[in-house]
Enzyme design. Structure first.
Site, short mmCIF file in Angstrom:
data_model
loop_
_atom_site.label_atom_id
_atom_site.label_comp_id
_atom_site.label_asym_id
_atom_site.label_seq_id
_atom_site.Cartn_x
_atom_site.Cartn_y
_atom_site.Cartn_z
N SER A 49 0.84 -1.20 0.00
CA SER A 49 0.00 0.00 0.00
C SER A 49 0.87 1.24 0.00
O SER A 49 2.02 1.21 0.47
CB SER A 49 -0.91 0.00 1.24
OG SER A 49 -1.55 1.24 1.40
N TYR B 45 -1.50 0.57 10.87
CA TYR B 45 -1.69 -0.08 9.56
C TYR B 45 -0.50 0.21 8.65
O TYR B 45 0.02 -0.70 7.98
CB TYR B 45 -2.99 0.42 8.94
CG TYR B 45 -3.26 -0.05 7.54
CD1 TYR B 45 -3.77 -1.32 7.30
CD2 TYR B 45 -3.01 0.79 6.44
CE1 TYR B 45 -4.03 -1.76 6.00
CE2 TYR B 45 -3.27 0.36 5.15
CZ TYR B 45 -3.78 -0.91 4.94
OH TYR B 45 -4.03 -1.33 3.65
#
Length: 260
Positions: free
Chosen positions: A153, A166
């Site tokens: 990501s 995260y």
């Protein structure tokens, strides 16, 4: 018009390429990618509550899969990874494409006060991924064939104050996958690292989309194209690559004020 010989060769190629296995077969991106890889292939959707995957099975079968199977899969149960992969290979032959499509976004505010939640996010998004990647790499290296797809990501480029639990897990996963890709070089096994930005979907429902957002179908389409071209990394959208470079250069006093 194809000759009979061409049809037979195409059928053999589809049979020999090995099953497509989606670990996280309920996820939007995983299901979308499965449909793009489905034509002529055996597809295995592995997820929790595998008996409730009828919608995903129907979609993948309609996309042209030769067969669709489901398997129970709990990413957080690390001890189950080895036996599951071994059983899939025993039943369907060497894996053609393995897709790690599981993960959780988590709640950053909760993670800052609840250590169990913080650890749960890191466990699913990093530890469980490392475990399954290691099992898959060893299994597929022995067969000297196949591709592995890992979803990193933009959040892993530099952890942000608004989403650092995260982001740190994705940063670790990206680093591990990059090293594993180098370790697999020349083995016959390829590893594709997919780096999307904000993905609009169930996982981010209720959140304001960030600039350069994409959807699950867009991510799946770009991933399928990258696999077809034997690429090793893909940014989605491509404009994120220069953005990522700029993110690394931003002064800390600016960076800590960055939104999600």
């Amino acid at each position: 018009m194809h000759t009979l010989a061409q049809v037979i060769i195409a059928a053999v190629d589809d049979t020999d390429r090995g099953p497509v296995v989606i670990f996280g077969g309920r996820s939007e991106i995983g299901t979308e990618l499965a449909q793009r890889l489905a034509p002529g292939a055996t597809v295995v959707l592995a997820a929790r509550r595998a008996d409730q995957l009828s919608e995903q099975v129907t979609a993948v079968r309609a996309a042209g899969a030769a067969a669709v199977h489901v398997r129970e899969f709990d990413a957080d149960d690390l001890a189950s990874h080895g036996p599951l992969v071994s059983s899939i290979v025993a039943e369907h032959g060497p894996i053609g494409t393995a897709v790690l499509a599981f993960g959780i976004l988590g709640d950053q505010a909760l993670a800052e006060s609840d250590v169990r939640h913080a650890v749960a996010v890191v466990h699913t998004d990093y530890v469980a991924q490392v475990s399954l990647l290691t099992v898959l790499a060893a299994t597929m290296r022995a067969a000297r064939t196949g591709n592995i797809v890992v979803f990193s990501s933009i959040a892993g480029v530099r952890a942000r104050r608004a989403n650092y639990v995260y982001g740190s897990a994705k940063a670790g996963l990206d680093g591990f996958a990059s090293g594993l890709a180098d370790a697999l070089h020349g083995s016959g096994v390829g590893l594709l690292i997919v780096r999307p930005g904000f993905v609009i979907g169930q996982m981010t429902q209720g959140m304001r989309p960030a600039p350069l957002s994409s959807t699950a179908p867009q991510v799946a389409a770009a991933t399928a194209r990258a696999l077809d071209k034997s690429r090793r990394t893909v940014w989605i959208p491509r404009a994120l690559r220069p953005v990522a470079f700029g993110m690394r250069l931003a002064p800390q006093w600016v960076w800590r004020r960055m939104p999600r």
